[in-house]
Motif scaffolding. Sequence first.
Motif, PDB file in Angstrom:
ATOM      1  N   GLU A 173      39.778  47.579  45.578  1.00 57.47           N
ATOM      2  CA  GLU A 173      40.371  48.399  44.903  1.00 57.47           C
ATOM      3  C   GLU A 173      41.988  47.982  44.965  1.00 57.47           C
ATOM      4  O   GLU A 173      42.727  48.423  44.061  1.00 57.47           O
ATOM      5  CB  GLU A 173      40.486  49.969  45.588  1.00 57.47           C
ATOM      6  N   ARG A 218      45.735  47.544  38.776  1.00 59.05           N
ATOM      7  CA  ARG A 218      44.571  47.268  39.428  1.00 59.05           C
ATOM      8  C   ARG A 218      43.519  47.302  38.344  1.00 59.05           C
ATOM      9  O   ARG A 218      43.374  48.134  37.560  1.00 59.05           O
ATOM     10  CB  ARG A 218      44.499  48.442  40.678  1.00 59.05           C
ATOM     11  N   ALA A 265      32.309  48.943  43.952  1.00 56.83           N
ATOM     12  CA  ALA A 265      33.036  47.902  44.476  1.00 56.83           C
ATOM     13  C   ALA A 265      33.111  47.916  46.003  1.00 56.83           C
ATOM     14  O   ALA A 265      32.813  48.744  46.564  1.00 56.83           O
ATOM     15  CB  ALA A 265      34.551  48.303  43.869  1.00 56.83           C
ATOM     16  N   ASP A 280      34.409  47.000  49.719  1.00 57.09           N
ATOM     17  CA  ASP A 280      35.695  47.685  50.360  1.00 57.09           C
ATOM     18  C   ASP A 280      36.829  46.456  50.386  1.00 57.09           C
ATOM     19  O   ASP A 280      36.287  45.366  50.519  1.00 57.09           O
ATOM     20  CB  ASP A 280      35.180  47.606  51.980  1.00 57.09           C
ATOM     21  N   PRO A 287      37.183  52.235  35.822  1.00 62.60           N
ATOM     22  CA  PRO A 287      37.123  53.407  36.814  1.00 62.60           C
ATOM     23  C   PRO A 287      35.811  53.543  37.291  1.00 62.60           C
ATOM     24  O   PRO A 287      35.267  54.089  38.297  1.00 62.60           O
ATOM     25  CB  PRO A 287      37.934  54.699  36.618  1.00 62.60           C
ATOM     26  N   LEU A 335      40.558  48.264  38.735  1.00 62.26           N
ATOM     27  CA  LEU A 335      39.733  49.726  38.657  1.00 62.26           C
ATOM     28  C   LEU A 335      40.571  50.856  38.157  1.00 62.26           C
ATOM     29  O   LEU A 335      39.722  51.916  37.989  1.00 62.26           O
ATOM     30  CB  LEU A 335      39.486  50.078  40.351  1.00 62.26           C
ATOM     31  N   ASP A 336      41.815  50.927  37.996  1.00 62.92           N
ATOM     32  CA  ASP A 336      42.378  51.741  37.352  1.00 62.92           C
ATOM     33  C   ASP A 336      42.033  51.761  35.737  1.00 62.92           C
ATOM     34  O   ASP A 336      42.092  52.814  35.112  1.00 62.92           O
ATOM     35  CB  ASP A 336      43.986  51.593  37.477  1.00 62.92           C
ATOM     36  N   ARG A 381      34.374  52.104  40.298  1.00 67.09           N
ATOM     37  CA  ARG A 381      34.948  52.581  41.673  1.00 67.09           C
ATOM     38  C   ARG A 381      33.592  52.398  42.697  1.00 67.09           C
ATOM     39  O   ARG A 381      33.863  52.127  43.891  1.00 67.09           O
ATOM     40  CB  ARG A 381      35.630  53.836  41.686  1.00 67.09           C
TER      41      ARG A 381
END
Length: 296
Positions: free
Chosen positions: A84, A67, A79, A81, A73, A69-70, A76
């Motif tokens: 993610e 992902r 971002a 809805d 980060p 966002l991993d 997060r």
Amino acid sequence: MLEDFVRADRERGLGAYGIHVHVDGRPPVEHRFRPDERVNLYSVAKTFTAVALGMAEAEGRLGLDDRLLDHLPELRGLAADGFEAVTLRHLTTMTSGTGHQWFAHQRIDAHDLLTEIAAATMEAAPGTRFRYTGSGPYAIGRVIARVSGADLREFLLPRLFRPLGLHDPVWRACPLGFPFGESELYLTTAELARFARLLLDDGEWAGRRILPEGWVRRMTGERVDTGGIGFGPAYEHGYGLGVWLAHDGAYRMDGAYGQYAIVDPRRRAAVTVTAHSERDGDLLAAVHDLVFSRLG
């Protein structure tokens, strides 16, 4: 071989700058309508970004199902809805589902384009809708910079550009200094032809493996549906990892105003064109009708 294409360009005003034809076992054939200067490849750059993604994966720096966002980060809290769930695969195949649509010729007003991409409202679940945009390739470049410590251009210099003899290519960058990823890479017709031949030869160049084993097959094998996007018949056969797919097993790098590199594994051929064409659909049709169809 190219006489009819050259005549058609002159008579129809197709706007070609140069064409290069490679067929295994034959000398290359090319024609220049002007000196072979470096030009903006526009969306052909997306394929180079996809190749960088494959190289980074092979080095163990990331995975296509990671992902976004991993790896980033800090996004997060900003971002939208649903964002993610967006993976690097979604970004490369332009199926992220985000409503963000941006291309490198457009002004960037946000301090960081990446935050704008992440914050845009989701319009579809990731993986369920193809929407053509430069946002995903730009984000992939940012991830490569994060995991490697080198921006997209610097990452590719020792791994791709130098091995192919593409000396110091220009890749224009955003205000923060990150290459656009989706466009603004400048190469000549002959230089782009080397990249096309690299893909035709499954990632090997001059007896040396440049691309990860199997990556080219994945680029064309991981197809997403592009039906109904309204770009015309040449764009209705699906999109892979940075390439447009054709109905006969061929695939294409495709940039605005007639930048094309078409690879046909069945014919063992690659045809490369640079241009400034206001009739790029007619130009592509001429390449197929007057060049590819006559290769046997």
